[in-house]
Design a protein around this motif. Structure first.
Motif, PDB file in Angstrom:
ATOM      1  N   ASP A   2       0.828  -1.191   0.000  1.00 59.79           N
ATOM      2  CA  ASP A   2       0.000   0.000   0.000  1.00 59.79           C
ATOM      3  C   ASP A   2       0.867   1.247   0.000  1.00 59.79           C
ATOM      4  O   ASP A   2       2.087   1.210   0.102  1.00 59.79           O
ATOM      5  N   ASP A   4       1.255   3.610   2.207  1.00 59.11           N
ATOM      6  CA  ASP A   4       2.028   3.849   3.421  1.00 59.11           C
ATOM      7  C   ASP A   4       3.331   3.063   3.408  1.00 59.11           C
ATOM      8  O   ASP A   4       4.390   3.569   3.787  1.00 59.11           O
ATOM      9  N   GLN A   5       3.251   1.802   2.965  1.00 62.23           N
ATOM     10  CA  GLN A   5       4.453   0.991   2.913  1.00 62.23           C
ATOM     11  C   GLN A   5       5.403   1.476   1.826  1.00 62.23           C
ATOM     12  O   GLN A   5       6.625   1.384   1.963  1.00 62.23           O
ATOM     13  N   ASP A  45       0.863  -5.442  12.755  1.00 56.53           N
ATOM     14  CA  ASP A  45       0.114  -4.584  11.836  1.00 56.53           C
ATOM     15  C   ASP A  45      -0.517  -3.421  12.585  1.00 56.53           C
ATOM     16  O   ASP A  45      -0.546  -2.287  12.089  1.00 56.53           O
ATOM     17  N   ALA A  46      -1.011  -3.704  13.779  1.00 59.61           N
ATOM     18  CA  ALA A  46      -1.651  -2.655  14.580  1.00 59.61           C
ATOM     19  C   ALA A  46      -0.634  -1.596  14.998  1.00 59.61           C
ATOM     20  O   ALA A  46      -0.926  -0.395  14.986  1.00 59.61           O
ATOM     21  N   ARG A  48       2.182  -0.821  13.428  1.00 62.65           N
ATOM     22  CA  ARG A  48       2.576  -0.035  12.262  1.00 62.65           C
ATOM     23  C   ARG A  48       1.484   0.953  11.862  1.00 62.65           C
ATOM     24  O   ARG A  48       1.773   2.114  11.561  1.00 62.65           O
ATOM     25  N   SER A  49       0.251   0.507  11.842  1.00 62.99           N
ATOM     26  CA  SER A  49      -0.845   1.401  11.457  1.00 62.99           C
ATOM     27  C   SER A  49      -1.061   2.498  12.497  1.00 62.99           C
ATOM     28  O   SER A  49      -1.568   3.571  12.175  1.00 62.99           O
ATOM     29  N   THR A  51       1.364   4.022  14.018  1.00 64.71           N
ATOM     30  CA  THR A  51       2.504   4.944  13.982  1.00 64.71           C
ATOM     31  C   THR A  51       2.134   6.133  13.108  1.00 64.71           C
ATOM     32  O   THR A  51       1.977   6.005  11.888  1.00 64.71           O
TER      33      THR A  51
END
Length: 308
Positions: A2, A4-5, A45-46, A48-49, A51
């Motif tokens: 995505d 963001d990545q 995942d939580a 990272r999202s 941040t």
């Protein structure tokens, strides 16, 4: 992947630029960046999202890893064979990967500002080596990458006031020890005069471009033969340089651009064998830095091979 990545992965060039200035070699910088991304992808995942500022997170982690590496590097360099020098890199190596504008950093004395090109110079990196790890991190983050003092304080585990003092102390090191704080045109004129004198084979001509207290530092890393100790004084340095030229007459010379200005790259039988940077003060060469360690010439060897 995505957006963001994509943004996170797009920080690699900037992080490498930062870590190089922290550590002084591309290999160490790449290790820092690799470990930074390993830690990012170890997050859930939580996490990272959640941040809010991934580039800021990456900068913080890379800075902390660099700090740890600098602390351990001091011990490693005590066992280094001969003299340790920072790795010379092309002037434009990190162009396009730095969202920074050093001229906007608020300093009391505008003359203390470090330009982007100078911040990858051997002259400055040698001074950074004389700093404590904390001073170096504070200087690189604030004066080059414009990270605010409160954020640096979190990285170093100190107060913002203490970090401000670290940056002030680091700036004093730079002001007192920087040898190439001369206009680029003046530096390059002296380098070309040095180049001509070195190739002429005449010691008198070479002595005219060397300062009386000139010092020569060479880094072979224990891999290739180099002077184990500093060569001091114009006469000794001149004879050392002319001796190398006499023993290796097949070396070819070309000008390259580094953060110091014009530098000299030497090839022998087509292979890059050394990069020479010069420190210039008052129209004379005050420092000669010769990189001969093949592990710190890999970029030049790869880059030149790719262009042929």
């Amino acid at each position: 992947m995505d957006d963001d990545q994509d943004d996170v992965f797009g920080e690699r060039r900037r992080l490498t630029s930062l870590a190089y200035r922290m550590t002084g070699t591309l290999a160490d910088a790449e290790d820092v960046v690799q470990e930074t991304y390993v830690r990012w992808y170890r997050l859930t995942d939580a996490e990272r999202s959640g941040t809010l500022n991934p580039p800021g997170w990456l900068t913080t982690v890379a800075s902390r890893i660099s700090l740890d590496l600098l602390t351990s590097a001091r011990r490693r360099r005590e066992q280094y064979v001969g003299q340790w020098l920072p790795e010379p890199v092309p002037l434009d190596l990190f162009v396009g990967g730095e969202r920074i504008a050093p001229a906007s950093v608020a300093l009391d004395d505008p003359l203390e500002r470090v330009a982007l090109d100078e911040s990858v110079s051997t002259a400055l990196l040698v001074v950074l080596e004389s700093m404590t790890p904390a001073e170096r991190v504070a200087f690189v983050l604030h004066d080059i990458f414009e990270v605010p003092f409160p954020e640096i304080a979190e990285i170093l585990g100190r107060s913002a006031a203490a970090v401000r003092q670290l940056a002030t102390s680091a700036r004093r090191h730079v002001r007192e020890n920087r040898t190439s704080a001369v206009p680029r045109a003046e530096h390059d004129r002296v380098v070309r005069a040095f180049q001509h004198a070195s190739r002429s084979g005449g010691i008198e001509q070479l002595l005219r471009v060397l300062a009386p207290d000139v010092e020569l530092h060479s880094d072979g890393g224990g891999v290739v033969r180099a002077a184990l100790n500093v060569v001091s004084g114009a006469d000794r340095v001149a004879r050392f340089l002319l001796g190398i030229a006499a023993k290796r007459p097949d070396m070819q010379l070309e000008e390259i651009e580094t953060g110091d200005g014009i530098a000299l790259l030497f090839r022998e039988y087509g292979e890059v064998v050394s990069v020479v940077n010069l420190g210039v003060t008052d129209g004379a060469v005050t420092r000669v830095w010769i990189m001969m360690n093949p592990h710190k010439l890999s970029h030049w060897r790869t880059d030149i091979a790719a262009s042929q």
